[in-house]
Design an enzyme around this catalytic site. Structure first.
Site, PDB file in Angstrom:
ATOM      1  N   GLU A  97      50.343  30.712  -0.913  1.00 48.31           N
ATOM      2  CA  GLU A  97      49.351  31.274  -1.843  1.00 48.31           C
ATOM      3  C   GLU A  97      49.145  32.768  -1.566  1.00 48.31           C
ATOM      4  OE1 GLU A  97      49.317  28.127  -1.026  1.00 48.31           O
ATOM      5  OE2 GLU A  97      49.228  27.372  -3.075  1.00 48.31           O
ATOM      6  N   ARG A 133      52.237  21.377   4.450  1.00 46.57           N
ATOM      7  CA  ARG A 133      51.779  21.131   3.065  1.00 46.57           C
ATOM      8  C   ARG A 133      51.350  19.676   2.901  1.00 46.57           C
ATOM      9  NH1 ARG A 133      50.697  24.886  -0.668  1.00 46.57           N
ATOM     10  NH2 ARG A 133      52.171  26.590  -0.728  1.00 46.57           N
ATOM     11  N   ARG A 140      57.342  41.275  15.042  1.00 49.45           N
ATOM     12  CA  ARG A 140      56.433  42.195  15.726  1.00 49.45           C
ATOM     13  C   ARG A 140      56.003  43.354  14.829  1.00 49.45           C
ATOM     14  NH1 ARG A 140      58.652  42.716  21.381  1.00 49.45           N
ATOM     15  NH2 ARG A 140      60.517  42.835  20.104  1.00 49.45           N
ATOM     16  N   VAL A 164      83.645  37.458  19.286  1.00 49.19           N
ATOM     17  CA  VAL A 164      84.067  38.629  20.073  1.00 49.19           C
ATOM     18  C   VAL A 164      85.137  38.200  21.082  1.00 49.19           C
ATOM     19  CG1 VAL A 164      83.301  40.303  21.824  1.00 49.19           C
ATOM     20  CG2 VAL A 164      81.882  39.882  19.796  1.00 49.19           C
ATOM     21  N   GLY A 186      65.247  39.613  22.602  1.00 51.57           N
ATOM     22  CA  GLY A 186      64.933  38.255  22.157  1.00 51.57           C
ATOM     23  C   GLY A 186      66.184  37.530  21.676  1.00 51.57           C
ATOM     24  N   ARG A 191      87.160  35.540  21.163  1.00 49.69           N
ATOM     25  CA  ARG A 191      88.445  35.070  20.611  1.00 49.69           C
ATOM     26  C   ARG A 191      89.196  36.175  19.864  1.00 49.69           C
ATOM     27  NH1 ARG A 191      87.217  28.678  19.219  1.00 49.69           N
ATOM     28  NH2 ARG A 191      87.118  28.078  21.410  1.00 49.69           N
ATOM     29  N   THR A 204      68.788  39.552  15.880  1.00 44.48           N
ATOM     30  CA  THR A 204      67.329  39.415  15.985  1.00 44.48           C
ATOM     31  C   THR A 204      66.820  38.619  14.789  1.00 44.48           C
ATOM     32  OG1 THR A 204      65.203  40.575  15.752  1.00 44.48           O
ATOM     33  CG2 THR A 204      67.125  41.776  15.012  1.00 44.48           C
ATOM     34  N   ARG A 238      64.908  41.281  28.918  1.00 45.30           N
ATOM     35  CA  ARG A 238      64.467  42.632  28.557  1.00 45.30           C
ATOM     36  C   ARG A 238      64.375  43.364  29.889  1.00 45.30           C
ATOM     37  NH1 ARG A 238      62.675  41.727  23.145  1.00 45.30           N
ATOM     38  NH2 ARG A 238      61.565  39.781  22.869  1.00 45.30           N
ATOM     39  N   GLN A 279      60.502  29.443  16.334  1.00 52.26           N
ATOM     40  CA  GLN A 279      61.306  30.170  15.341  1.00 52.26           C
ATOM     41  C   GLN A 279      62.565  30.789  15.927  1.00 52.26           C
ATOM     42  OE1 GLN A 279      58.317  32.688  12.783  1.00 52.26           O
ATOM     43  NE2 GLN A 279      57.291  32.048  14.629  1.00 52.26           N
ATOM     44  N   ARG A 280      62.602  30.913  17.232  1.00 54.27           N
ATOM     45  CA  ARG A 280      63.767  31.552  17.853  1.00 54.27           C
ATOM     46  C   ARG A 280      64.855  30.542  18.237  1.00 54.27           C
ATOM     47  NH1 ARG A 280      61.523  36.216  20.941  1.00 54.27           N
ATOM     48  NH2 ARG A 280      62.594  35.463  22.765  1.00 54.27           N
ATOM     49  N   ASP A 338      64.943  43.439  11.016  1.00 56.04           N
ATOM     50  CA  ASP A 338      64.301  44.745  10.819  1.00 56.04           C
ATOM     51  C   ASP A 338      65.213  45.936  11.101  1.00 56.04           C
ATOM     52  OD1 ASP A 338      64.448  44.161  13.497  1.00 56.04           O
ATOM     53  OD2 ASP A 338      62.457  44.903  14.002  1.00 56.04           O
ATOM     54  N   SER A 357      44.168  22.829  -1.701  1.00 61.26           N
ATOM     55  CA  SER A 357      44.789  23.129  -0.396  1.00 61.26           C
ATOM     56  C   SER A 357      45.677  24.352  -0.587  1.00 61.26           C
ATOM     57  CB  SER A 357      45.611  21.941   0.095  1.00 61.26           C
ATOM     58  OG  SER A 357      46.708  21.730  -0.781  1.00 61.26           O
ATOM     59  N   GLY A 378      68.631  43.634  19.306  1.00 62.95           N
ATOM     60  CA  GLY A 378      67.837  44.337  18.300  1.00 62.95           C
ATOM     61  C   GLY A 378      67.639  45.803  18.660  1.00 62.95           C
ATOM     62  N   ASP A 379      66.526  46.375  18.209  1.00 63.03           N
ATOM     63  CA  ASP A 379      66.338  47.825  18.385  1.00 63.03           C
ATOM     64  C   ASP A 379      66.276  48.260  19.855  1.00 63.03           C
ATOM     65  OD1 ASP A 379      63.892  46.591  18.597  1.00 63.03           O
ATOM     66  OD2 ASP A 379      62.897  47.817  17.063  1.00 63.03           O
ATOM     67  N   ASP A 396      64.122  39.056  13.411  1.00 68.37           N
ATOM     68  CA  ASP A 396      63.193  39.879  12.632  1.00 68.37           C
ATOM     69  C   ASP A 396      63.799  40.536  11.374  1.00 68.37           C
ATOM     70  OD1 ASP A 396      61.353  39.266  14.547  1.00 68.37           O
ATOM     71  OD2 ASP A 396      61.351  41.229  15.517  1.00 68.37           O
TER      72      ASP A 396
HETATM   73  O1  F6P Z   1      62.087  40.629  18.276  1.00 70.91           O
HETATM   74  C1  F6P Z   1      62.125  39.269  18.153  1.00 70.91           C
HETATM   75  C2  F6P Z   1      60.802  38.650  18.500  1.00 70.91           C
HETATM   76  O2  F6P Z   1      60.976  37.263  18.354  1.00 70.91           O
HETATM   77  C3  F6P Z   1      59.611  39.142  17.682  1.00 70.91           C
HETATM   78  O3  F6P Z   1      59.559  38.588  16.407  1.00 70.91           O
HETATM   79  C4  F6P Z   1      58.469  38.743  18.575  1.00 70.91           C
HETATM   80  O4  F6P Z   1      57.337  39.512  18.339  1.00 70.91           O
HETATM   81  C5  F6P Z   1      59.012  39.002  19.943  1.00 70.91           C
HETATM   82  O5  F6P Z   1      60.423  38.899  19.837  1.00 70.91           O
HETATM   83  C6  F6P Z   1      58.524  38.065  21.021  1.00 70.91           C
HETATM   84  O6  F6P Z   1      59.042  38.474  22.230  1.00 70.91           O
HETATM   85  P1  F6P Z   1      59.041  37.648  23.586  1.00 70.91           P
HETATM   86  O7  F6P Z   1      60.251  36.782  23.576  1.00 70.91           O
HETATM   87  O8  F6P Z   1      59.125  38.670  24.645  1.00 70.91           O
HETATM   88  O9  F6P Z   1      57.808  36.820  23.603  1.00 70.91           O
END
Ligand code: F6P
Length: 326
Positions: A191, A158, A175, A26, A14, A28, A129, A75, A258-259, A133, A219, A105-106, A131
């Site tokens: 909350e 909000r 994930r 890297v 991702g 430069r 990543t 991937r 979010q990415r 993680d 709310s 990532g992993d 995440d």
């Molecule tokens: O590992 C990063 C991530 O954004 C996770 O948070 C999410 O579950 C996953 O990749 C989504 O993967 P894809 O890009 O294959 O939809």
């Protein structure tokens, strides 16, 4: 003394905001130290297909502020097979590449670890990543930006939640990890925060909603990590609707928004420092490790450890979130 003359760099898995800043660092740093640097496109898949090009200092101009990855990413299922990895190795030999920096990532480090054992090939990884993680680093590249993206979105929710007296259930990425949910949940005053690292007790969730109601909260925000054991935001919404038919609830799944986006200053700085350190590590003969940051200092963590162990989470933050949302 290092015999490395030509290095390759790739991004895999991702994408994450700040990957471009890492690539720039890297390229430069490598050039500054007299190395040739090659960009490998589309991660391991591009390595298998030989999509490889030389990079110069100007190849990475004007990218530090851009989200995504100029090297593209993928991937690769083929890289999971020995035949695929052999093709990848043959391309590295063909292009005279002596070592690689892999950013991801992993999954990326799992591939790197197997590959370097099979072909005795020097690889250093950078944690990229959203995440957060990975074990062996306080921050992964992209996490800070993703958290800020979530907070910005929830601030907007909000406004409308307050105007309509509604309860929003917001699902965020992660994930297997709840770092984004916990951090952004606290920053946006959620909350309730549901994450995979802590068992979700439904009775507790319902009780908290009752208390909020009796405390005149009209709310609210329930932040749910996509990896939470209870299920995603839809499941939580179903349950709340069944228990409190009088509540107006809405679900927002933030998803891949979010990415993306321009990386935060924090992500750019971390990515720059880590990218620099990755090249220094290779030059010093270090291999098989993820270069991270612990207490603002460079850290080296063997790939297997970075993948298998979990980044510790301060679960007291959940308690803090609960107390601060009475
Ligand atoms: O590992 C990063 C991530 O954004 C996770 O948070 C999410 O579950 C996953 O990749 C989504 O993967 P894809 O890009 O294959 O939809």
């Amino acid at each position: 003394m290092s015999t490395i003359k030509r290095i390759g760099v790739l991004t895999s898995g991702g994408d994450a905001p700040g990957m471009n800043a890492a690539i720039r660092a890297v390229v430069r740093t490598g050039i500054y130290h007299g190395l040739e640097v090659y960009g490998i496109y589309k991660g391991y898949q591009g390595l298998i297909q030989g999509v490889i090009e030389p990079m110069g200092a100007r190849s990475v101009s004007n990218i530090i502020q851009r989200g995504g990855t100029i090297l593209k990413t993928a991937r690769s299922d083929e890289f999971r097979t020995y035949e695929g990895r052999k093709k990848a190795y043959e391309n590295l030999v063909k292009y005279g590449i002596d070592a690689m920096v892999v950013i991801g990532g992993d999954g990326t480090f799992t591939g790197a670890s197997i590959f370097q054992d099979e072909f005795n090939f020097p690889i250093v990884g950078l944690p990229g990543t959203i995440d957060n993680d990975l074990y062996g680093t306080d921050y992964t590249i992209g996490y800070d930006t993703a958290v800020n993206t979530v907070v910005e979105a929830v601030d907007k929710l909000r406004d409308t939640a307050g105007s309509h007296d509604r309860l929003f259930i917001v699902e965020v990425m992660g994930r297997d990890a709840g770092f984004i949910a916990l951090q952004s949940g606290i920053a946006s005053g959620a909350e309730q925060i549901l994450i995979p690292e802590s068992v979700t007790y439904i009775d507790k969730l319902i009780q908290k909603l009752r208390t909020d109601y009796s405390n005149n909260k009209t709310s609210g925000i329930i932040m749910v990590s996509e990896g939470d054991d209870f299920g995603g935001a839809m499941e939580v919404a179903k349950l709340i609707k069944a228990e409190f038919p009088q509540y107006e609830t809405r679900v927002t799944i933030l998803g891949h928004v979010q990415r993306g986006g321009s990386p935060s200053a924090f992500d750019r700085v971390r990515a720059s420092a880590m990218g620099f350190q990755a090249v220094i590590a290779l030059k010093d003969g270090v291999r098989g490790v993820m270069v991270g940051t612990i207490n603002r200092k460079a850290s080296y963590t063997p790939f297997e450890k970075a993948i298998k162990m979990h980044q510790a989470m301060n679960l007291q933050m959940l308690e803090i979130a609960e107390i601060l949302s009475i």
